[in-house]
Design a protein around this motif. Structure first.
Motif, PDB file in Angstrom:
ATOM      1  N   PRO A   1       0.841  -1.207   0.000  1.00  0.00           N
ATOM      2  CA  PRO A   1       0.000   0.000   0.000  1.00  0.00           C
ATOM      3  C   PRO A   1       0.869   1.247   0.000  1.00  0.00           C
ATOM      4  O   PRO A   1       1.974   1.239   0.553  1.00  0.00           O
ATOM      5  N   GLU A   2       0.387   2.299  -0.649  1.00  0.00           N
ATOM      6  CA  GLU A   2       1.179   3.524  -0.713  1.00  0.00           C
ATOM      7  C   GLU A   2       0.284   4.743  -0.782  1.00  0.00           C
ATOM      8  O   GLU A   2      -0.874   4.668  -1.199  1.00  0.00           O
ATOM      9  N   LEU A   3       0.850   5.867  -0.356  1.00  0.00           N
ATOM     10  CA  LEU A   3       0.167   7.140  -0.486  1.00  0.00           C
ATOM     11  C   LEU A   3       0.277   7.577  -1.935  1.00  0.00           C
ATOM     12  O   LEU A   3       1.349   7.473  -2.539  1.00  0.00           O
ATOM     13  N   GLY A   4      -0.841   8.042  -2.493  1.00  0.00           N
ATOM     14  CA  GLY A   4      -0.806   8.462  -3.882  1.00  0.00           C
ATOM     15  C   GLY A   4      -2.140   8.980  -4.351  1.00  0.00           C
ATOM     16  O   GLY A   4      -3.072   9.164  -3.565  1.00  0.00           O
TER      17      GLY A   4
ATOM     18  N   TYR B   1      -2.915   5.223   9.551  1.00  0.00           N
ATOM     19  CA  TYR B   1      -3.365   4.140   8.669  1.00  0.00           C
ATOM     20  C   TYR B   1      -2.232   3.721   7.732  1.00  0.00           C
ATOM     21  O   TYR B   1      -2.058   2.531   7.451  1.00  0.00           O
ATOM     22  N   ALA B   2      -1.451   4.693   7.234  1.00  0.00           N
ATOM     23  CA  ALA B   2      -0.336   4.385   6.336  1.00  0.00           C
ATOM     24  C   ALA B   2       0.737   3.568   7.056  1.00  0.00           C
ATOM     25  O   ALA B   2       1.277   2.604   6.503  1.00  0.00           O
TER      26      ALA B   2
ATOM     27  N   LEU C   1       3.199  -1.803   8.144  1.00  0.00           N
ATOM     28  CA  LEU C   1       3.527  -2.905   9.045  1.00  0.00           C
ATOM     29  C   LEU C   1       2.844  -4.216   8.645  1.00  0.00           C
ATOM     30  O   LEU C   1       3.425  -5.285   8.775  1.00  0.00           O
ATOM     31  N   SER C   2       1.605  -4.116   8.160  1.00  0.00           N
ATOM     32  CA  SER C   2       0.822  -5.317   7.876  1.00  0.00           C
ATOM     33  C   SER C   2       0.797  -5.724   6.403  1.00  0.00           C
ATOM     34  O   SER C   2       0.388  -6.833   6.082  1.00  0.00           O
ATOM     35  N   GLY C   3       1.179  -4.814   5.515  1.00  0.00           N
ATOM     36  CA  GLY C   3       1.155  -5.122   4.086  1.00  0.00           C
ATOM     37  C   GLY C   3      -0.181  -4.881   3.420  1.00  0.00           C
ATOM     38  O   GLY C   3      -0.363  -5.199   2.247  1.00  0.00           O
TER      39      GLY C   3
ATOM     40  N   GLN D   1      -5.439  -2.997  17.331  1.00  0.00           N
ATOM     41  CA  GLN D   1      -4.103  -3.175  17.901  1.00  0.00           C
ATOM     42  C   GLN D   1      -3.024  -2.640  16.961  1.00  0.00           C
ATOM     43  O   GLN D   1      -2.096  -1.954  17.397  1.00  0.00           O
ATOM     44  N   LEU D   2      -3.132  -2.927  15.678  1.00  0.00           N
ATOM     45  CA  LEU D   2      -2.143  -2.428  14.718  1.00  0.00           C
ATOM     46  C   LEU D   2      -2.191  -0.912  14.582  1.00  0.00           C
ATOM     47  O   LEU D   2      -1.158  -0.254  14.485  1.00  0.00           O
TER      48      LEU D   2
END
Length: 138
Positions: free
Chosen positions: A62-65, A98-99, A104-106, A113-114
């Motif tokens: 995931p990425e910011l975009g 969230y990013a 961390l989780s992919g 918790q995450l």
């Protein structure tokens, strides 16, 4: 389904028009009901089509975009279903959290918790000190 209501459009446009760089809270969550793609969107450009946020196409990165609203509206996935808006999404953190949780989780996650772990990691991040400031702290 209407992906972006007039109320959501107004909020997204207001975030997009902000003068200062801001860590906005996501305004809307979109998803592919037959796949793993998810978008948490915070801003809409004045062109009325370019959205900004956290984009996850389901490949583990995931990425910011940016993404085109027109393209999202035109997608027809398996079974002929289009992209949908998560009517039950409750935002609790700014986009940076969230990013970080997604890093961390992919994938984009709403796991409490995450998200809390990501928020803690971000709040503990120590900004790099300039050489002058570092000397003063000694």
């Amino acid at each position: 389904m209407i992906l972006i209501t007039e109320e959501l459009r107004a909020r997204l446009l207001a975030n997009g028009a902000a003068e200062a760089e801001t860590d906005h809270y996501p305004v809307v969550k979109l998803f592919d009901p037959t796949g793993a793609a998810t978008w948490l969107l915070t801003e809409l450009d004045a062109d009325g089509d370019t959205l900004f946020g956290l984009c996850d196409l389901g490949f583990g990165y995931p990425e910011l975009g940016s993404v085109s609203l027109a393209e999202l509206q035109s997608v027809k996935g398996r079974l002929g279903l289009g992209i949908e808006r998560d009517l039950y999404f409750e935002v609790r953190f700014p986009l940076s959290v969230y990013a970080e949780a997604a890093r961390l989780s992919g994938h984009i996650t709403e796991a409490e918790q995450l998200l809390r772990q990501a928020a803690t990691a971000l709040s503990n991040a120590i900004p790099e000190l300039s050489p002058d400031a570092a000397r003063e702290r000694r």
